[in-house]
Design an enzyme around this catalytic site. Structure first.
Site, PDB file in Angstrom:
ATOM      1  N   HIS A   1       0.878  -1.266  -0.053  1.00  0.00           N
ATOM      2  CA  HIS A   1       0.199  -0.034   0.128  1.00  0.00           C
ATOM      3  C   HIS A   1       0.999   1.037   0.177  1.00  0.00           C
ATOM      4  O   HIS A   1       2.258   1.299   0.457  1.00  0.00           O
ATOM      5  CB  HIS A   1      -0.947   0.087   1.253  1.00  0.00           C
ATOM      6  CG  HIS A   1      -2.064  -1.060   1.298  1.00  0.00           C
ATOM      7  ND1 HIS A   1      -2.942  -0.904   0.278  1.00  0.00           N
ATOM      8  CD2 HIS A   1      -2.178  -1.986   2.132  1.00  0.00           C
ATOM      9  CE1 HIS A   1      -3.622  -2.054   0.584  1.00  0.00           C
ATOM     10  NE2 HIS A   1      -3.223  -2.770   1.599  1.00  0.00           N
TER      11      HIS A   1
ATOM     12  N   CYS B   1      -0.418   2.484  -4.361  1.00  0.00           N
ATOM     13  CA  CYS B   1      -1.382   3.538  -4.368  1.00  0.00           C
ATOM     14  C   CYS B   1      -0.360   4.903  -4.225  1.00  0.00           C
ATOM     15  O   CYS B   1       0.784   4.798  -3.506  1.00  0.00           O
ATOM     16  CB  CYS B   1      -2.582   3.860  -3.457  1.00  0.00           C
ATOM     17  SG  CYS B   1      -3.698   2.407  -3.637  1.00  0.00           S
TER      18      CYS B   1
END
Length: 438
Positions: free
Chosen positions: A253, A296
């Site tokens: 992430h 991300c």
């Protein structure tokens, strides 16, 4: 025997009611379906599609053309084709399309075909695992082995390119964070979900870079401090002096400019790049350093806009490259005022990002992320004769074609876009499987 089975299958078409349902739902299927390597390989495993059919579908240049190609073949592929197709939709997380097609079957008690429902879930799940292994197998029909560079191509390009003939070509580091610690009572900023499909991505990267003749080291689920220690140790490896390049892949992430460790703490990407620059990693001076970041870079979802006029734009985003070029020119001007033989502190780097600045990546699936899938396919097919920057432009284009799902939106209505930065000073060809002749 196999050819006989194929002839029998071709001679016996799909049941009329199933043909009618495919015909009735063809417009919706064409707009919303995602036909990728895993779905095709599941149909191959069932004997519904031949290798040549699979290749012809995947060779189509747009998602709609792939969808129409598959839908035109299915009615001719025997009475089991419909059931296998519905199962493949369900296993590739397109349950809403499966439900749309099987509405009529739920009203037919005496159906001679097994319904693609709960009673067949266990064996189909096992077969899906086999299909996943096929996806990761370079010798499988769906994913070809890395194509080799020819001697003639090497001779015509090596003088304008980075040296790339050492064996191994370089060291590759893959850090893959799939599971994350729960938030502490005092609170981490985010409750980070498990990255579904992360194991697939890491294995895909391990295999493709091994085939490209890199020595690959894989680390899983490291804290931010663990990632930092791992990278520091990697940059100090004396082997870097004997090889021609290095690769670093970070799968986690993330937010703009940083990726999460498994403990929910952030590792700054600028620190990562600095660790490999000419000052901190002299063993890699004048050698290409290749980075890939699957994470991300913000929280915004790109839901796209309607194309209003003209042909589809195909140029690469390029903004990151232009920024990098301006920064490089600025550094070079400063360096020219100093001693001539000095190097810029940060050069010979290229970094591929799965998303644009400030945007979130689409939700991963059990078959991995779009970016790693497309990167893997492009490296296998194009590394033999294509500059790495051009390969990443091709990946950008393939990602741009896709549509995906984001929470709170309708299915297949969000867009994703990848990009890359570059401070390369020469052409970067990987020259796969090329061995210099004595």
């Amino acid at each position: 025997m196999k050819e006989t089975t194929k002839r029998m299958l071709g001679a016996c078409g799909m049941l009329e009611r199933d043909k009618n349902m495919l015909r009735k739902r063809s417009v919706s299927l064409c707009k919303e379906m995602v036909v990728d390597e895993l779905l095709i390989q599941m149909l191959q495993a069932d004997g519904i599609l031949t290798d040549s059919m699979a290749e012809s579908i995947l060779a189509e240049t747009t998602s709609q053309k792939r969808n129409w190609r598959l839908l035109s073949l299915l009615p001719k592929r025997g009475p089991q084709a419909f059931s296998s197709f519905c199962t493949a939709l369900r296993e590739t997380e397109q349950e809403h399309l499966c439900a749309m097609l099987t509405e009529h079957r739920e009203r037919c008690v005496d159906s001679p075909l097994p319904l693609p429902m709960q009673d067949t879930a266990k064996p189909k799940r096992a077969r899906m695992q086999e299909s996943l292994e096929m996806c990761l197998d370079a010798d499988s029909p769906g994913i070809s082995a890395v194509l080799p560079c020819s001697h003639d191509f090497y001779l015509s390009h090596y003088q304008q390119s980075y040296r790339m003939v050492s064996s191994p070509r370089g060291l590759a580091l893959v850090i893959s964070n799939v599971t994350f610690d729960p938030p502490a009572p005092t609170g981490l900023p985010n409750d980070l979900d498990r990255r579904v499909g992360g194991e697939v991505d890491e294995e895909v990267l391990r295999k493709v870079f091994t085939e490209l003749d890199y020595t690959v080291t894989l680390h899983r689920n490291l804290s931010a401090q663990g990632m930092r220690a791992c990278i520091e140790q990697f940059t100090r490896r004396p082997d870097h002096r004997m090889v021609d390049s290095c690769v670093v892949c970070l799968l986690s992430h993330g937010v703009e400019g940083a990726v999460y460790g498994s403990d929910g703490q952030l590792l700054e990407l600028d620190w990562v790049f600095q660790s490999f620059d000419n000052a901190h990693c002299p063993q890699l001076q004048n050698k290409p350093k290749i980075f890939f970041v699957q994470a991300c870079r913000g929280e915004e979802m790109d839901c796209g806009v309607d194309q209003t006029d003209g042909n589809e734009r195909t140029e690469s985003p390029g903004c990151e490259e232009r920024d990098a070029a301006r920064e490089r020119e600025s550094r070079e001007r400063e360096e020219r005022q100093r001693e001539r033989m000095k190097l810029p502190q940060r050069s010979d780097m290229i970094c591929g990002f799965a998303t644009l600045k400030g945007t979130a990546a689409m939700r991963n699936t059990k078959r991995g992320s779009w970016y790693i899938q497309e990167l893997n396919a492009a490296l296998r097919q194009r590394a033999k004769d294509t500059h790495l920057a051009d390969i990443l432009v091709q990946v950008n284009g393939r990602i741009k074609e896709r549509e995906g799902y984001a929470p709170g939106t309708s299915y297949h209505r969000c867009k994703e876009m990848s990009e890359f930065t570059s401070s390369l000073c020469k052409n970067l060809f990987l020259f796969p499987k090329y061995c210099p002749q004595e």
